[in-house]
Design a protein around this motif. Structure first.
Motif, PDB file in Angstrom:
ATOM      1  N   GLU A   1      35.233  27.443 -13.849  1.00  0.00           N
ATOM      2  CA  GLU A   1      34.025  27.659 -13.064  1.00  0.00           C
ATOM      3  C   GLU A   1      34.305  27.889 -11.590  1.00  0.00           C
ATOM      4  OE1 GLU A   1      31.031  24.702 -13.745  1.00  0.00           O
ATOM      5  OE2 GLU A   1      31.298  24.766 -15.918  1.00  0.00           O
ATOM      6  N   GLU A   2      35.362  27.265 -11.070  1.00  0.00           N
ATOM      7  CA  GLU A   2      35.638  27.442  -9.642  1.00  0.00           C
ATOM      8  C   GLU A   2      36.038  28.875  -9.294  1.00  0.00           C
ATOM      9  OE1 GLU A   2      39.375  25.284 -11.330  1.00  0.00           O
ATOM     10  OE2 GLU A   2      37.191  25.306 -11.670  1.00  0.00           O
ATOM     11  N   TYR A   3      36.325  29.684 -10.317  1.00  0.00           N
ATOM     12  CA  TYR A   3      36.654  31.091 -10.095  1.00  0.00           C
ATOM     13  C   TYR A   3      35.444  32.007 -10.305  1.00  0.00           C
ATOM     14  CZ  TYR A   3      41.617  29.844 -10.025  1.00  0.00           C
ATOM     15  OH  TYR A   3      42.835  29.301  -9.686  1.00  0.00           O
TER      16      TYR A   3
ATOM     17  N   MET B   1      37.277  36.994  -3.458  1.00  0.00           N
ATOM     18  CA  MET B   1      37.809  36.083  -4.476  1.00  0.00           C
ATOM     19  C   MET B   1      38.811  36.772  -5.389  1.00  0.00           C
ATOM     20  SD  MET B   1      34.295  34.025  -5.450  1.00  0.00           S
ATOM     21  CE  MET B   1      35.078  33.028  -6.737  1.00  0.00           C
ATOM     22  N   ARG B   2      38.874  38.094  -5.329  1.00  0.00           N
ATOM     23  CA  ARG B   2      39.784  38.837  -6.211  1.00  0.00           C
ATOM     24  C   ARG B   2      40.827  39.621  -5.421  1.00  0.00           C
ATOM     25  NH1 ARG B   2      38.140  35.499  -8.859  1.00  0.00           N
ATOM     26  NH2 ARG B   2      36.724  35.619 -10.623  1.00  0.00           N
ATOM     27  N   GLU B   3      40.947  39.373  -4.153  1.00  0.00           N
ATOM     28  CA  GLU B   3      41.882  40.118  -3.314  1.00  0.00           C
ATOM     29  C   GLU B   3      43.318  39.719  -3.635  1.00  0.00           C
ATOM     30  OE1 GLU B   3      42.518  41.313   1.402  1.00  0.00           O
ATOM     31  OE2 GLU B   3      41.078  39.767   0.828  1.00  0.00           O
ATOM     32  N   GLY B   4      44.089  40.674  -4.156  1.00  0.00           N
ATOM     33  CA  GLY B   4      45.475  40.405  -4.515  1.00  0.00           C
ATOM     34  C   GLY B   4      45.595  39.680  -5.831  1.00  0.00           C
ATOM     35  N   ASP B   5      44.947  38.539  -5.948  1.00  0.00           N
ATOM     36  CA  ASP B   5      44.982  37.742  -7.165  1.00  0.00           C
ATOM     37  C   ASP B   5      43.677  36.963  -7.233  1.00  0.00           C
ATOM     38  OD1 ASP B   5      45.820  36.583  -9.473  1.00  0.00           O
ATOM     39  OD2 ASP B   5      47.553  35.561  -8.631  1.00  0.00           O
ATOM     40  N   ALA B   6      43.458  36.264  -8.337  1.00  0.00           N
ATOM     41  CA  ALA B   6      42.235  35.478  -8.455  1.00  0.00           C
ATOM     42  C   ALA B   6      42.298  34.270  -7.532  1.00  0.00           C
ATOM     43  CB  ALA B   6      42.045  35.029  -9.899  1.00  0.00           C
TER      44      ALA B   6
ATOM     45  N   THR C   1      39.882  30.803  -5.956  1.00  0.00           N
ATOM     46  CA  THR C   1      38.691  29.978  -6.137  1.00  0.00           C
ATOM     47  C   THR C   1      37.682  30.319  -5.029  1.00  0.00           C
ATOM     48  OG1 THR C   1      39.496  28.173  -4.752  1.00  0.00           O
ATOM     49  CG2 THR C   1      40.121  28.129  -7.081  1.00  0.00           C
ATOM     50  N   ARG C   2      36.544  29.692  -5.104  1.00  0.00           N
ATOM     51  CA  ARG C   2      35.486  29.960  -4.126  1.00  0.00           C
ATOM     52  C   ARG C   2      35.898  29.562  -2.707  1.00  0.00           C
ATOM     53  NH1 ARG C   2      30.536  27.242  -7.615  1.00  0.00           N
ATOM     54  NH2 ARG C   2      31.138  28.119  -9.637  1.00  0.00           N
ATOM     55  N   ASN C   3      36.894  28.700  -2.587  1.00  0.00           N
ATOM     56  CA  ASN C   3      37.358  28.292  -1.252  1.00  0.00           C
ATOM     57  C   ASN C   3      37.825  29.483  -0.422  1.00  0.00           C
ATOM     58  OD1 ASN C   3      36.828  25.547  -1.435  1.00  0.00           O
ATOM     59  ND2 ASN C   3      38.789  25.112  -2.424  1.00  0.00           N
TER      60      ASN C   3
ATOM     61  N   ILE D   1      30.333  27.103  -2.580  1.00  0.00           N
ATOM     62  CA  ILE D   1      31.768  27.104  -2.299  1.00  0.00           C
ATOM     63  C   ILE D   1      32.418  25.814  -2.778  1.00  0.00           C
ATOM     64  CG2 ILE D   1      33.491  27.083  -0.435  1.00  0.00           C
ATOM     65  CD1 ILE D   1      31.712  29.022   1.108  1.00  0.00           C
ATOM     66  N   GLU D   2      31.716  24.703  -2.628  1.00  0.00           N
ATOM     67  CA  GLU D   2      32.265  23.409  -3.039  1.00  0.00           C
ATOM     68  C   GLU D   2      32.161  23.172  -4.546  1.00  0.00           C
ATOM     69  OE1 GLU D   2      30.004  20.714  -0.677  1.00  0.00           O
ATOM     70  OE2 GLU D   2      30.843  21.466   1.213  1.00  0.00           O
ATOM     71  N   GLY D   3      31.540  24.114  -5.252  1.00  0.00           N
ATOM     72  CA  GLY D   3      31.422  23.976  -6.703  1.00  0.00           C
ATOM     73  C   GLY D   3      30.346  22.997  -7.124  1.00  0.00           C
ATOM     74  N   ASN D   4      29.357  22.797  -6.267  1.00  0.00           N
ATOM     75  CA  ASN D   4      28.272  21.865  -6.552  1.00  0.00           C
ATOM     76  C   ASN D   4      27.207  22.551  -7.403  1.00  0.00           C
ATOM     77  OD1 ASN D   4      27.249  19.301  -6.294  1.00  0.00           O
ATOM     78  ND2 ASN D   4      27.333  19.296  -4.057  1.00  0.00           N
ATOM     79  N   ASP D   5      27.642  23.115  -8.517  1.00  0.00           N
ATOM     80  CA  ASP D   5      26.755  23.939  -9.340  1.00  0.00           C
ATOM     81  C   ASP D   5      25.612  23.134  -9.951  1.00  0.00           C
ATOM     82  OD1 ASP D   5      28.583  25.853  -8.705  1.00  0.00           O
ATOM     83  OD2 ASP D   5      29.453  26.034 -10.707  1.00  0.00           O
ATOM     84  N   ALA D   6      25.894  21.875 -10.304  1.00  0.00           N
ATOM     85  CA  ALA D   6      24.856  21.049 -10.926  1.00  0.00           C
ATOM     86  C   ALA D   6      23.678  20.850  -9.976  1.00  0.00           C
ATOM     87  CB  ALA D   6      25.439  19.698 -11.337  1.00  0.00           C
TER      88      ALA D   6
END
Length: 409
Positions: free
Chosen positions: A209-211, A282-287, A289-291, A308-313
Motif C-alpha cells: 500500500e505504501e507504493y 513515485m516511479r522516477e527511476g524505480d518504485a 514509497t509515498r515519502n 504521504i504517511e500512509g494514514n489511509d484508514a
C-alpha cells in the motif's frame, strides 16, 4: 478523408459487468490525432504531410511498428480487432478532462459552456452518437498502441483509407485502465509484469500500500464505498461516464447512481492536486514509497500529510463518516427532482468535504456527528428548484456555493 471537429459518429453502447463502453468506427488518421499513450503519441508534421512519433520506445518496438506499417500499406490489409481507449484522461494532471474543466471554472468562477471532453448522446430513437469536440489528445490507449501508431509510418494513402474499430471507455480512472490492460494481456498471452509497470506506472496487483499512487488508492476506496454495507454509496457507484444520460435519467427518478469517476476524483482531490505528477515522482527511476513526495512540489491538499504517511484508514473513515452525514442531511428525505442526487450535486458534496477536511483532521474529529452538525443548516435547501437545474460545471459551482453560504464557510 477531411477530418473536421467536432467529429460525430454513431456508436453502440455495450453494458458489461465492469461497466459500460462504446464501440465506434473511427478513421485511423483521427485516432492518431486524438490518442496518446504514456509512452507514445503522433504529431502532424510541420508541412502538413505525414506524422512523426514522439515518446520513448525500445528499438524492438520501433521495428515492430515498421513491420506493421508495411502490412498496412498492402492492398489486402485488415484489422478486425478493436483499439481500446479511455477518453477524457488528461495526461498532465491525472484527473479526467471534465474534472479539470470544473476545477478551472471553480478557480476562475467563470464558465463558458465549452468543453473538450468526449461525450455520448442518445437520440429519441434510442441510437447513440459519440462526439469528439477537438483534436486534443484526451484518449489514452489501453490496448493496441502498436497497431495504431504504426499508421504514422504508413503511406498517406493507406492512412487516409483505413477505418478502425474502437472500444471507448469514457471517464475511466487510470487504475482501472491498468486493470483492463493487465486482464486482456494476461488472459490472451503471458505478459512480463514489468511491461504493465512501465506502461501504466505501477503494478496492478501484489503492490504494498505504501507504493500506491493517488489514483490507485482512490479507486480502492471507491470500490469499498460501492460495496461496504455501512456506506451510503453501496450499490450506487458504476463505471460509466460522468455525464451519462442513463445515469442522469435514473438520478432524476430518485433511484440514483453516480459514476466511478465522480467518487475517484472527489477522493483524490483530498490529498493530491496533480495525481499524474505524484505518480511520476513515485516511479522516477524505480518504485518509491509515498515519502518520495516530500521532495516534490508543495501541495496544499487538505489530507496530503495523511496520504504521504500512509494514514489511509483515517482518510477512508473521514470520507465514509462525511458521506453518512451527507446522507442524513441531503439524501434521506429528498424532494422529487432534486439535483443533489445528480452528478453535479454529488460533486459539490465532495467539494464541501475538501473544504472541511483540514479542520476535521487537525481537530482529530472525523465523526459523522461532527460533519452532520456542520451540514445541518443546509438541510432545508430545495435542490429541485429551478435555479439548481443546470447539469454542468456551473451548476456544480452553484450548488456548492449555496451549501457554503448556508453553513457559513
Amino acid at each position: 478523408m477531411d477530418i473536421q471537429f467536432p467529429f460525430t459518429v454513431p456508436t453502440l453502447r455495450v453494458d458489461q459487468r465492469l461497466g459500460s463502453f462504446y464501440v465506434a468506427v473511427l478513421p485511423a488518421e483521427l485516432l492518431l490525432r486524438v490518442c496518446a499513450s504514456d509512452r507514445m503519441s503522433a504529431s502532424l508534421n510541420a508541412d502538413g504531410v505525414g506524422y512523426s512519433l514522439e515518446g520513448t520506445q525500445r528499438v524492438i518496438q520501433d521495428k515492430r511498428l515498421s513491420e506493421i506499417a508495411a502490412y498496412i500499406n498492402r492492398v489486402d490489409a485488415a484489422f478486425p480487432n478493436s483499439i481500446i481507449v479511455a477518453a477524457n484522461y488528461d495526461r498532465e494532471t491525472g484527473f479526467d478532462q471534465t474534472e479539470n474543466e470544473d476545477i478551472a471554472a471553480e478557480e476562475s468562477e467563470e464558465t463558458n459552456g465549452i468543453t473538450s471532453a468526449w461525450s455520448v448522446q442518445v437520440s429519441d430513437d434510442g441510437c447513440h452518437k459519440l462526439t469528439i469536440p477537438s483534436e486534443a489528445k484526451l484518449a489514452a490507449v489501453i490496448d493496441g498502441q502498436h497497431r495504431l501508431f504504426s499508421f504514422a509510418k504508413a503511406s498517406p494513402e493507406a492512412l487516409r483509407s483505413m477505418n478502425l474499430i474502437c472500444s471507448i471507455f469514457i471517464d475511466l480512472p487510470k487504475a482501472l485502465q491498468a486493470q483492463i490492460f493487465a486482464t486482456i494481456n494476461s488472459t490472451q498471452k503471458r505478459v512480463d509484469r514489468s511491461l504493465t509497470f512501465e506502461l501504466f506506472g505501477y503494478n496492478v496487483s501484489d503492490e504494498p500500500e505504501e507504493y500506491w499512487t493517488p489514483d490507485k488508492l482512490a479507486v480502492f476506496f471507491t470500490r469499498k464505498l460501492a460495496t461496504d454495507t455501512d456506506s451510503p454509496l453501496r450499490g450506487r457507484i458504476m463505471v460509466a461516464p460522468k455525464r451519462d444520460s442513463r445515469l442522469e435519467k435514473i438520478a432524476a427518478e430518485a433511484t440514483w447512481r453516480i459514476s466511478t469517476a465522480v467518487a475517484v476524483d472527489g477522493i483524490m482531490r483530498l490529498y493530491s492536486s496533480n495525481p499524474k505528477r505524484d505518480a511520476n515522482l513515485m516511479r522516477e527511476g524505480d518504485a518509491h514509497t509515498r515519502n518520495a513526495l516530500l521532495e516534490g512540489p508543495k501541495d496544499k491538499s487538505p489530507l496530503r500529510s495523511a496520504y504521504i504517511e500512509g494514514n489511509d484508514a483515517v482518510i477512508f473513515k473521514m470520507v465514509l463518516n462525511y458521506l453518512k452525514a451527507a446522507d442524513r442531511v441531503f439524501w434521506e428525505n429528498p424532494t422529487d427532482g432534486s439535483y443533489i442526487f445528480r452528478t453535479i450535486g454529488v460533486q459539490a458534496i465532495f467539494d464541501i468535504l475538501r473544504k472541511l477536511a483540514s479542520d476535521a483532521f487537525q481537530k482529530r474529529n472525523i465523526s459523522s456527528g461532527y460533519f452532520e452538525d456542520i451540514l445541518n443548516p443546509a438541510r432545508e435547501i430545495d435542490f429541485s428548484s429551478t435555479e439548481f437545474q443546470n447539469a454542468s460545471g456551473s451548476g456544480r459551482t452553484f450548488i456548492r456555493k449555496a451549501i457554503e453560504k448556508a453553513i457559513g464557510i
